[in-house]
Motif scaffolding. Structure first.
Motif, PDB file in Angstrom:
ATOM      1  N   UNK A  22       0.832  -1.194   0.000  1.00 30.73           N
ATOM      2  CA  UNK A  22       0.000   0.000   0.000  1.00 30.73           C
ATOM      3  C   UNK A  22       0.866   1.243   0.000  1.00 30.73           C
ATOM      4  N   UNK A  23       0.331   2.289  -0.604  1.00 28.03           N
ATOM      5  CA  UNK A  23       0.976   3.590  -0.576  1.00 28.03           C
ATOM      6  C   UNK A  23      -0.114   4.644  -0.414  1.00 28.03           C
ATOM      7  N   UNK A  24       0.268   5.820   0.020  1.00 26.61           N
ATOM      8  CA  UNK A  24      -0.699   6.906   0.201  1.00 26.61           C
ATOM      9  C   UNK A  24      -0.805   7.689  -1.093  1.00 26.61           C
ATOM     10  N   UNK A  25      -2.009   7.846  -1.564  1.00 25.94           N
ATOM     11  CA  UNK A  25      -2.273   8.607  -2.784  1.00 25.94           C
ATOM     12  C   UNK A  25      -3.251   9.717  -2.448  1.00 25.94           C
ATOM     13  N   UNK A  26      -3.123  10.871  -3.079  1.00 25.65           N
ATOM     14  CA  UNK A  26      -4.071  11.948  -2.803  1.00 25.65           C
ATOM     15  C   UNK A  26      -5.503  11.509  -3.102  1.00 25.65           C
ATOM     16  N   UNK A  27      -6.390  11.867  -2.190  1.00 26.33           N
ATOM     17  CA  UNK A  27      -7.793  11.496  -2.341  1.00 26.33           C
ATOM     18  C   UNK A  27      -8.525  12.423  -3.293  1.00 26.33           C
ATOM     19  N   UNK A  28      -7.920  13.539  -3.628  1.00 26.54           N
ATOM     20  CA  UNK A  28      -8.587  14.487  -4.514  1.00 26.54           C
ATOM     21  C   UNK A  28      -8.944  15.749  -3.765  1.00 26.54           C
ATOM     22  N   UNK A  40      -5.346  11.800   2.252  1.00 27.37           N
ATOM     23  CA  UNK A  40      -4.751  10.746   1.435  1.00 27.37           C
ATOM     24  C   UNK A  40      -5.409   9.422   1.765  1.00 27.37           C
ATOM     25  N   UNK A  41      -5.598   8.611   0.755  1.00 24.07           N
ATOM     26  CA  UNK A  41      -6.137   7.271   0.917  1.00 24.07           C
ATOM     27  C   UNK A  41      -5.002   6.279   0.767  1.00 24.07           C
ATOM     28  N   UNK A  42      -5.102   5.169   1.497  1.00 19.71           N
ATOM     29  CA  UNK A  42      -4.178   4.068   1.275  1.00 19.71           C
ATOM     30  C   UNK A  42      -4.680   3.293   0.083  1.00 19.71           C
ATOM     31  N   UNK A  43      -3.798   3.071  -0.874  1.00 16.28           N
ATOM     32  CA  UNK A  43      -4.167   2.386  -2.098  1.00 16.28           C
ATOM     33  C   UNK A  43      -3.232   1.196  -2.305  1.00 16.28           C
ATOM     34  N   UNK A  44      -3.804   0.040  -2.629  1.00 17.51           N
ATOM     35  CA  UNK A  44      -3.000  -1.123  -2.965  1.00 17.51           C
ATOM     36  C   UNK A  44      -2.386  -0.855  -4.336  1.00 17.51           C
ATOM     37  N   UNK A  45      -1.055  -0.715  -4.400  1.00 17.28           N
ATOM     38  CA  UNK A  45      -0.401  -0.348  -5.652  1.00 17.28           C
ATOM     39  C   UNK A  45      -0.436  -1.477  -6.684  1.00 17.28           C
ATOM     40  N   UNK A  46      -0.741  -2.687  -6.240  1.00 16.58           N
ATOM     41  CA  UNK A  46      -0.818  -3.832  -7.149  1.00 16.58           C
ATOM     42  C   UNK A  46      -2.187  -3.947  -7.801  1.00 16.58           C
ATOM     43  N   UNK A  78      12.715  -9.049   2.535  1.00 15.97           N
ATOM     44  CA  UNK A  78      11.849  -9.681   1.532  1.00 15.97           C
ATOM     45  C   UNK A  78      12.588  -9.700   0.208  1.00 15.97           C
ATOM     46  N   UNK A  79      12.423 -10.782  -0.530  1.00 17.96           N
ATOM     47  CA  UNK A  79      12.932 -10.846  -1.889  1.00 17.96           C
ATOM     48  C   UNK A  79      11.745 -11.145  -2.787  1.00 17.96           C
ATOM     49  N   UNK A  80      11.567 -10.323  -3.803  1.00 17.27           N
ATOM     50  CA  UNK A  80      10.434 -10.492  -4.708  1.00 17.27           C
ATOM     51  C   UNK A  80      10.857 -10.108  -6.116  1.00 17.27           C
ATOM     52  N   UNK A  81      10.021 -10.456  -7.072  1.00 16.37           N
ATOM     53  CA  UNK A  81      10.282 -10.051  -8.454  1.00 16.37           C
ATOM     54  C   UNK A  81      10.222  -8.527  -8.520  1.00 16.37           C
ATOM     55  N   UNK A  82      11.001  -7.945  -9.402  1.00 18.49           N
ATOM     56  CA  UNK A  82      11.108  -6.498  -9.520  1.00 18.49           C
ATOM     57  C   UNK A  82       9.770  -5.851  -9.875  1.00 18.49           C
ATOM     58  N   UNK A  83       9.495  -4.759  -9.202  1.00 21.07           N
ATOM     59  CA  UNK A  83       8.392  -3.878  -9.559  1.00 21.07           C
ATOM     60  C   UNK A  83       8.793  -2.459  -9.152  1.00 21.07           C
ATOM     61  N   UNK A  84       8.525  -1.468  -9.987  1.00 23.44           N
ATOM     62  CA  UNK A  84       8.839  -0.095  -9.616  1.00 23.44           C
ATOM     63  C   UNK A  84       7.794   0.500  -8.669  1.00 23.44           C
ATOM     64  N   UNK A  85       6.769  -0.256  -8.321  1.00 23.27           N
ATOM     65  CA  UNK A  85       5.666   0.255  -7.503  1.00 23.27           C
ATOM     66  C   UNK A  85       5.995   0.338  -6.017  1.00 23.27           C
ATOM     67  N   UNK A  86       7.023  -0.352  -5.567  1.00 21.96           N
ATOM     68  CA  UNK A  86       7.419  -0.314  -4.160  1.00 21.96           C
ATOM     69  C   UNK A  86       8.345   0.875  -3.951  1.00 21.96           C
ATOM     70  N   UNK A  87       8.014   1.699  -2.938  1.00 22.57           N
ATOM     71  CA  UNK A  87       8.841   2.858  -2.612  1.00 22.57           C
ATOM     72  C   UNK A  87       9.110   2.868  -1.115  1.00 22.57           C
ATOM     73  N   UNK A  88       9.952   3.774  -0.681  1.00 24.10           N
ATOM     74  CA  UNK A  88      10.247   3.867   0.752  1.00 24.10           C
ATOM     75  C   UNK A  88       9.086   4.447   1.549  1.00 24.10           C
ATOM     76  N   UNK A  89       8.029   4.903   0.876  1.00 24.67           N
ATOM     77  CA  UNK A  89       6.835   5.360   1.590  1.00 24.67           C
ATOM     78  C   UNK A  89       5.757   4.276   1.638  1.00 24.67           C
ATOM     79  N   UNK A  90       6.046   3.118   1.043  1.00 30.43           N
ATOM     80  CA  UNK A  90       5.066   2.027   1.011  1.00 30.43           C
ATOM     81  C   UNK A  90       4.924   1.364   2.381  1.00 30.43           C
TER      82      UNK A  90
END
Length: 127
Positions: A22-28, A40-46, A78-90
């Protein structure tokens, strides 16, 4: 030879732990907090309800003592397949767990965009 010891030995069979990211995204513009910032809403980036498999290794040995001194009760790699969606704010949730882990660091192993090695932690619960 510069070999990453953890990710170079990871196989699909070892990636047994499901996580949600999850990451925080602006709610609008529909709402502002007390300081005037957009809510901000928590959004599942996947994607809604989606999980990803990873290899989860809890900290052990000397790492545990160092983490406790810093007020951290649980840490893992954790070791996982690469994705650019994971950030240090996740925030990362293990499947079935209600308390999130915060991302401490992210390593794109050998800069190949194949594996991510992610260090996570949870703060000690206030008692």
């Amino acid at each position: 030879m510069g070999v990453c010891p953890m990710a170079s030995r990871t196989t699909a069979g070892e990636m047994r732990t499901r996580v949600m990211i999850f990451d925080h995204r602006p709610a609008g513009s529909e709402g502002l907090d007390e300081n005037g910032f957009p809510l901000a809403d928590k959004v599942n980036v996947l994607g809604d309800g989606r999980t990803v498999h990873c290899k989860w290794v809890n900290a052990h040995g000397g790492e545990v003592y160092e983490a406790r001194q810093a007020g951290v009760s649980e840490s893992a790699t954790l070791t996982m397949r690469y994705t650019p969606l994971v950030t240090t704010t996740s925030e990362i949730y293990r499947e079935g767990d209600r308390r999130p882990y915060e991302v401490i660091s992210i390593n794109d192993v050998l800069d190949r965009h194949v594996w991510l090695e992610i260090k996570v932690q949870r703060k000690a619960a206030n008692t």
